[in-house]
Structures are given as structure tokens and as C-alpha cells.
Scaffold this motif. Sequence first.
Motif, PDB file in Angstrom:
ATOM      1  N   ALA A  23     -17.085   4.716  -8.102  1.00  0.00           N
ATOM      2  CA  ALA A  23     -16.632   5.571  -9.199  1.00  0.00           C
ATOM      3  C   ALA A  23     -15.290   6.199  -8.828  1.00  0.00           C
ATOM      4  CB  ALA A  23     -17.671   6.644  -9.502  1.00  0.00           C
ATOM      5  N   ALA A  24     -15.123   6.590  -7.577  1.00  0.00           N
ATOM      6  CA  ALA A  24     -13.853   7.148  -7.114  1.00  0.00           C
ATOM      7  C   ALA A  24     -12.752   6.098  -7.179  1.00  0.00           C
ATOM      8  CB  ALA A  24     -13.991   7.699  -5.696  1.00  0.00           C
ATOM      9  N   ILE A  25     -13.090   4.853  -6.874  1.00  0.00           N
ATOM     10  CA  ILE A  25     -12.090   3.783  -6.951  1.00  0.00           C
ATOM     11  C   ILE A  25     -11.670   3.576  -8.402  1.00  0.00           C
ATOM     12  CG2 ILE A  25     -11.588   1.352  -6.534  1.00  0.00           C
ATOM     13  CD1 ILE A  25     -13.620   1.525  -4.198  1.00  0.00           C
ATOM     14  N   MET A  26     -12.640   3.576  -9.319  1.00  0.00           N
ATOM     15  CA  MET A  26     -12.283   3.410 -10.731  1.00  0.00           C
ATOM     16  C   MET A  26     -11.420   4.573 -11.192  1.00  0.00           C
ATOM     17  SD  MET A  26     -13.142   0.540 -11.865  1.00  0.00           S
ATOM     18  CE  MET A  26     -12.500   0.963 -13.474  1.00  0.00           C
ATOM     19  N   GLU A  30      -7.593   4.298 -12.675  1.00  0.00           N
ATOM     20  CA  GLU A  30      -7.129   4.960 -13.898  1.00  0.00           C
ATOM     21  C   GLU A  30      -5.893   5.808 -13.612  1.00  0.00           C
ATOM     22  OE1 GLU A  30      -8.070   4.338 -17.027  1.00  0.00           O
ATOM     23  OE2 GLU A  30      -9.374   2.819 -16.136  1.00  0.00           O
ATOM     24  N   GLN A  31      -5.847   6.456 -12.461  1.00  0.00           N
ATOM     25  CA  GLN A  31      -4.679   7.262 -12.094  1.00  0.00           C
ATOM     26  C   GLN A  31      -3.447   6.394 -11.858  1.00  0.00           C
ATOM     27  OE1 GLN A  31      -6.211   9.341  -8.680  1.00  0.00           O
ATOM     28  NE2 GLN A  31      -7.056  11.015  -9.921  1.00  0.00           N
ATOM     29  N   GLN A  32      -3.664   5.118 -11.544  1.00  0.00           N
ATOM     30  CA  GLN A  32      -2.565   4.187 -11.331  1.00  0.00           C
ATOM     31  C   GLN A  32      -2.070   3.578 -12.646  1.00  0.00           C
ATOM     32  OE1 GLN A  32      -1.352   4.023  -8.140  1.00  0.00           O
ATOM     33  NE2 GLN A  32      -2.952   5.551  -7.884  1.00  0.00           N
ATOM     34  N   GLY A  33      -2.664   4.002 -13.750  1.00  0.00           N
ATOM     35  CA  GLY A  33      -2.262   3.485 -15.059  1.00  0.00           C
ATOM     36  C   GLY A  33      -3.325   2.640 -15.723  1.00  0.00           C
ATOM     37  N   GLY A  34      -4.452   2.464 -15.068  1.00  0.00           N
ATOM     38  CA  GLY A  34      -5.549   1.683 -15.615  1.00  0.00           C
ATOM     39  C   GLY A  34      -5.611   0.287 -15.019  1.00  0.00           C
ATOM     40  N   ASP A  66      -2.836  -7.324   3.017  1.00  0.00           N
ATOM     41  CA  ASP A  66      -1.374  -7.299   2.996  1.00  0.00           C
ATOM     42  C   ASP A  66      -0.841  -7.421   1.579  1.00  0.00           C
ATOM     43  OD1 ASP A  66      -1.170  -6.992   5.752  1.00  0.00           O
ATOM     44  OD2 ASP A  66      -0.918  -9.146   6.116  1.00  0.00           O
ATOM     45  N   HIS A  67      -1.467  -8.301   0.765  1.00  0.00           N
ATOM     46  CA  HIS A  67      -1.072  -8.418  -0.643  1.00  0.00           C
ATOM     47  C   HIS A  67      -1.241  -7.082  -1.350  1.00  0.00           C
ATOM     48  CE1 HIS A  67      -2.070 -12.941  -0.424  1.00  0.00           C
ATOM     49  NE2 HIS A  67      -0.748 -12.814  -0.495  1.00  0.00           N
ATOM     50  N   VAL A  68      -2.375  -6.456  -1.139  1.00  0.00           N
ATOM     51  CA  VAL A  68      -2.660  -5.169  -1.776  1.00  0.00           C
ATOM     52  C   VAL A  68      -1.607  -4.146  -1.375  1.00  0.00           C
ATOM     53  CG1 VAL A  68      -4.303  -3.256  -1.899  1.00  0.00           C
ATOM     54  CG2 VAL A  68      -5.123  -5.613  -1.988  1.00  0.00           C
ATOM     55  N   GLN A  69      -1.313  -4.077  -0.097  1.00  0.00           N
ATOM     56  CA  GLN A  69      -0.325  -3.118   0.421  1.00  0.00           C
ATOM     57  C   GLN A  69       1.048  -3.373  -0.196  1.00  0.00           C
ATOM     58  OE1 GLN A  69      -1.001  -0.606   2.769  1.00  0.00           O
ATOM     59  NE2 GLN A  69       1.071   0.121   2.434  1.00  0.00           N
ATOM     60  N   GLN A  70       1.464  -4.637  -0.255  1.00  0.00           N
ATOM     61  CA  GLN A  70       2.779  -4.980  -0.796  1.00  0.00           C
ATOM     62  C   GLN A  70       2.880  -4.663  -2.281  1.00  0.00           C
ATOM     63  OE1 GLN A  70       3.139  -9.105   0.207  1.00  0.00           O
ATOM     64  NE2 GLN A  70       3.577  -8.700   2.352  1.00  0.00           N
ATOM     65  N   VAL A  71       1.835  -4.972  -3.034  1.00  0.00           N
ATOM     66  CA  VAL A  71       1.867  -4.809  -4.486  1.00  0.00           C
ATOM     67  C   VAL A  71       1.722  -3.355  -4.899  1.00  0.00           C
ATOM     68  CG1 VAL A  71       0.624  -5.347  -6.613  1.00  0.00           C
ATOM     69  CG2 VAL A  71       1.120  -7.165  -4.981  1.00  0.00           C
ATOM     70  N   LEU A  72       0.785  -2.645  -4.311  1.00  0.00           N
ATOM     71  CA  LEU A  72       0.486  -1.284  -4.744  1.00  0.00           C
ATOM     72  C   LEU A  72       1.289  -0.224  -4.007  1.00  0.00           C
ATOM     73  CD1 LEU A  72      -3.374  -1.578  -5.208  1.00  0.00           C
ATOM     74  CD2 LEU A  72      -1.566  -1.796  -6.938  1.00  0.00           C
ATOM     75  N   GLY A  73       1.750  -0.537  -2.821  1.00  0.00           N
ATOM     76  CA  GLY A  73       2.559   0.407  -2.052  1.00  0.00           C
ATOM     77  C   GLY A  73       1.714   1.348  -1.218  1.00  0.00           C
ATOM     78  N   SER A  74       2.334   1.856  -0.171  1.00  0.00           N
ATOM     79  CA  SER A  74       1.585   2.677   0.770  1.00  0.00           C
ATOM     80  C   SER A  74       1.191   4.037   0.194  1.00  0.00           C
ATOM     81  CB  SER A  74       2.335   2.854   2.087  1.00  0.00           C
ATOM     82  OG  SER A  74       3.688   3.122   1.883  1.00  0.00           O
ATOM     83  N   ASP A  75       1.978   4.599  -0.716  1.00  0.00           N
ATOM     84  CA  ASP A  75       1.587   5.886  -1.298  1.00  0.00           C
ATOM     85  C   ASP A  75       0.262   5.769  -2.047  1.00  0.00           C
ATOM     86  OD1 ASP A  75       3.797   7.196  -0.290  1.00  0.00           O
ATOM     87  OD2 ASP A  75       4.939   7.101  -2.156  1.00  0.00           O
ATOM     88  N   ALA A  76       0.145   4.748  -2.895  1.00  0.00           N
ATOM     89  CA  ALA A  76      -1.086   4.555  -3.664  1.00  0.00           C
ATOM     90  C   ALA A  76      -2.263   4.263  -2.749  1.00  0.00           C
ATOM     91  CB  ALA A  76      -0.906   3.427  -4.680  1.00  0.00           C
ATOM     92  N   ILE A  77      -2.041   3.431  -1.745  1.00  0.00           N
ATOM     93  CA  ILE A  77      -3.124   3.095  -0.812  1.00  0.00           C
ATOM     94  C   ILE A  77      -3.547   4.331  -0.026  1.00  0.00           C
ATOM     95  CG2 ILE A  77      -3.752   1.723   1.222  1.00  0.00           C
ATOM     96  CD1 ILE A  77      -3.573   0.182  -1.489  1.00  0.00           C
ATOM     97  N   ASN A  78      -2.584   5.134   0.397  1.00  0.00           N
ATOM     98  CA  ASN A  78      -2.917   6.361   1.129  1.00  0.00           C
ATOM     99  C   ASN A  78      -3.714   7.323   0.253  1.00  0.00           C
ATOM    100  OD1 ASN A  78      -1.694   5.482   3.490  1.00  0.00           O
ATOM    101  ND2 ASN A  78       0.250   6.465   3.018  1.00  0.00           N
ATOM    102  N   GLN A  79      -3.384   7.398  -1.033  1.00  0.00           N
ATOM    103  CA  GLN A  79      -4.153   8.243  -1.949  1.00  0.00           C
ATOM    104  C   GLN A  79      -5.599   7.778  -2.032  1.00  0.00           C
ATOM    105  OE1 GLN A  79      -2.103   8.028  -5.689  1.00  0.00           O
ATOM    106  NE2 GLN A  79      -0.436   9.353  -5.029  1.00  0.00           N
TER     107      GLN A  79
END
Length: 128
Positions: A23-26, A30-34, A66-79
Motif C-alpha cells: 500500500a505504501a508503494i502504491m 501516486e506521488q510520482q504522478g501515478g 539498475d534500470h529502476v535507478q536510471q529511470v526513476l532517479g535516486s531522489d525517488a528511490i530514496n523516498q
Amino acid sequence: MGLLNSVLGNILGGASSKGMDYAAIMQWVEQQGGLQATLDKFRHGQLGDVVGSWLSNGKNQQISGDHVQQVLGSDAINQLAEKLGVDPAQACSTITKFLPTVANAASPNGEVQQDGNILGDMVSKLFK
């Protein structure tokens, strides 16, 4: 959300792993724009064929952390990592399992439902 987390955890291979709060991931998605915006980021990151496999009825292609990190960026992943109480590598790993499953469940006709409740849709599909 306990039952949903348990079912999703079993599907994604981490039923009771620390920090696997789907639920936290969903909420984070949503905070990333959906979901659609998140998938669009992967499409723009040269992973359009992979996203297409998630939306089709065939087998989902895998992505790496690595794909996830490159596409979403470290700020989003850290959040996300902070929200889940895990390190960024674990957050990336979780997304590699979670995102294809959610995208598949949210796209019964090959396109992400814009007005649907993704968690509700997943539950109804899981118990069909």
C-alpha cells in the motif's frame, strides 16, 4: 491491508519481508504522478518494449534494479526506501518485482485504466 499485503507478498516473493508494504508503494507511485506516468518514464528510458510486455497478456519481461535507478532517479528511490524502511537497493529490487505485476493487473485491455482503483482491481483479479 494485511490480507492484500500478504497476497501481494506471496506473488512477489517476499510475503513477510521487512518493509514490503505494498500500500505504501502504491501511495509512492501516486506521488510520482501515478502508474501511467511511472510507466511513461520507463518508456522514455528506452524500456518501451519491456513496458509493452507488462501491458500485454504474454509473459512480463524483467527489469533490473539498475534500470529502476536510471529511470526513476535516486531522489525517488530514496523516498521509497525511506517510506519502506529499507536501503535504496532493496527499494529498487522491490520495484522490479512490483511494477510489472501491478501494470499487468491494471491493464486488462492492454492499457492502464485511468479511473480505476488499482489495488481494488488487483484484489478482484487475484480472487477471481
